[in-house]
Write a protein that holds these residues in place. Sequence first.
Motif, PDB file in Angstrom:
ATOM      1  N   ASP A   1       0.814  -1.213   0.000  1.00  0.00           N
ATOM      2  CA  ASP A   1       0.000   0.000   0.000  1.00  0.00           C
ATOM      3  C   ASP A   1       0.852   1.271   0.000  1.00  0.00           C
ATOM      4  OD1 ASP A   1       1.007  -0.220   2.545  1.00  0.00           O
ATOM      5  OD2 ASP A   1      -0.911   0.083   3.581  1.00  0.00           O
TER       6      ASP A   1
ATOM      7  N   ASP B   1      -1.216 -10.540  -4.449  1.00  0.00           N
ATOM      8  CA  ASP B   1      -2.524 -10.241  -5.026  1.00  0.00           C
ATOM      9  C   ASP B   1      -2.811  -8.743  -4.955  1.00  0.00           C
ATOM     10  OD1 ASP B   1      -5.002 -10.540  -6.134  1.00  0.00           O
ATOM     11  OD2 ASP B   1      -5.828 -11.801  -4.556  1.00  0.00           O
TER      12      ASP B   1
ATOM     13  N   THR C   1      -1.190  -6.594  -7.899  1.00  0.00           N
ATOM     14  CA  THR C   1      -1.353  -6.969  -9.309  1.00  0.00           C
ATOM     15  C   THR C   1      -1.885  -5.824 -10.163  1.00  0.00           C
ATOM     16  OG1 THR C   1      -3.523  -7.913  -8.779  1.00  0.00           O
ATOM     17  CG2 THR C   1      -1.654  -9.434  -8.886  1.00  0.00           C
ATOM     18  N   ASN C   2      -2.615  -4.899  -9.552  1.00  0.00           N
ATOM     19  CA  ASN C   2      -3.158  -3.786 -10.318  1.00  0.00           C
ATOM     20  C   ASN C   2      -2.344  -2.506 -10.180  1.00  0.00           C
ATOM     21  OD1 ASN C   2      -5.404  -5.197 -11.399  1.00  0.00           O
ATOM     22  ND2 ASN C   2      -6.470  -5.006  -9.431  1.00  0.00           N
ATOM     23  N   ARG C   3      -1.184  -2.593  -9.525  1.00  0.00           N
ATOM     24  CA  ARG C   3      -0.332  -1.419  -9.398  1.00  0.00           C
ATOM     25  C   ARG C   3       0.563  -1.286 -10.635  1.00  0.00           C
ATOM     26  NH1 ARG C   3       0.751   0.842  -3.691  1.00  0.00           N
ATOM     27  NH2 ARG C   3       1.915   2.239  -5.068  1.00  0.00           N
ATOM     28  N   HIS C   4       0.807  -0.056 -11.023  1.00  0.00           N
ATOM     29  CA  HIS C   4       1.687   0.206 -12.162  1.00  0.00           C
ATOM     30  C   HIS C   4       2.619   1.351 -11.762  1.00  0.00           C
ATOM     31  CE1 HIS C   4      -0.783  -2.424 -14.641  1.00  0.00           C
ATOM     32  NE2 HIS C   4      -1.845  -1.798 -14.167  1.00  0.00           N
ATOM     33  N   ASP C   5       3.566   1.018 -10.903  1.00  0.00           N
ATOM     34  CA  ASP C   5       4.487   2.007 -10.363  1.00  0.00           C
ATOM     35  C   ASP C   5       5.711   2.106 -11.263  1.00  0.00           C
ATOM     36  OD1 ASP C   5       3.089   2.618  -7.766  1.00  0.00           O
ATOM     37  OD2 ASP C   5       3.344   0.460  -7.545  1.00  0.00           O
TER      38      ASP C   5
ATOM     39  N   TRP D   1       7.304  -5.231  -9.195  1.00  0.00           N
ATOM     40  CA  TRP D   1       6.742  -6.006  -8.083  1.00  0.00           C
ATOM     41  C   TRP D   1       6.952  -7.504  -8.300  1.00  0.00           C
ATOM     42  CZ3 TRP D   1       5.297  -3.945  -3.636  1.00  0.00           C
ATOM     43  CH2 TRP D   1       4.899  -2.595  -3.594  1.00  0.00           C
TER      44      TRP D   1
ATOM     45  N   LEU E   1      -1.874 -16.250 -10.167  1.00  0.00           N
ATOM     46  CA  LEU E   1      -1.273 -14.924 -10.037  1.00  0.00           C
ATOM     47  C   LEU E   1      -0.007 -14.754 -10.872  1.00  0.00           C
ATOM     48  CD1 LEU E   1      -1.606 -14.414  -6.162  1.00  0.00           C
ATOM     49  CD2 LEU E   1      -2.786 -13.087  -7.923  1.00  0.00           C
TER      50      LEU E   1
ATOM     51  N   HIS F   1       0.828 -12.389 -13.925  1.00  0.00           N
ATOM     52  CA  HIS F   1       0.847 -10.946 -13.706  1.00  0.00           C
ATOM     53  C   HIS F   1       2.252 -10.427 -13.395  1.00  0.00           C
ATOM     54  CE1 HIS F   1      -3.553 -10.503 -13.595  1.00  0.00           C
ATOM     55  NE2 HIS F   1      -3.570 -11.658 -12.938  1.00  0.00           N
TER      56      HIS F   1
END
Length: 251
Positions: A19, A44, A47-51, A56, A79, A82
Amino acid sequence: MTTSHQLPALDCHAHIAPDVTHRQLAALGDAAVFAVTRDLDEADAVTNRHDKKLVWGIGVHPALPAAVAAYDPDRFRALLPHFAFVGEVGMDRRTPLDSGRAVFSDILTACSDRPVLISVHSTGRVSAVLDELENKRHVGVILHWFTGASRDLARALEMNLYFSVNAAMPDTVFEAIPRDRLLPETDFPARTVRAQRPGHVDTLEDRLSTVWGQGIQDVRYRLWRNLKTIAVDSGAIETLPENIADIIVAT
């Protein structure tokens, strides 16, 4: 070709909370960081983070009995697509040998045909980890903070494995590992490393500069070139975040 003075700091193994805020990430500067996770819940969650600065990883930390006990082979495989990076995984003396081996073996099986880099922990279980890696070969393996004896190091080198090292490790390790097999890490927030943040590899680069007899920028270039080799050989170059892959390709 990207010249060495343009390259950001590289950290191939650090712990960052799933987070983490964009404001917190801004404190990392331009560093490129491979961020490991401790269990499948954390994996999990990212998986939707795009830093832009982070790669990751999907991990099952072998030193955490709860993470090992909660391992679900089907969930891991669901998973895995991803991620271009698997970590932190491996075996540790704080986890029962049989269960630790079973989880690590299954992870290696799941990764056998995947274009990924794999950051492997082996504290107290070096021989067992090398046994599994020998039985289930993968060209993307990076031994994280490797503390094996000279015979273990020789065995790992025979398997053409890579090693991520940090500022808490002795110069004798840096001298023993071929320059083209070495990658940088902080293992932040490990207290013994004294890294101020993920990507803070200044002390490590200084020491490698002394050991290798090269300038700091040449050291950084060598480390990025090593990452390029393992990323291309493993196929991970095709699945890494585009901004990181672009730096690697241009190096």
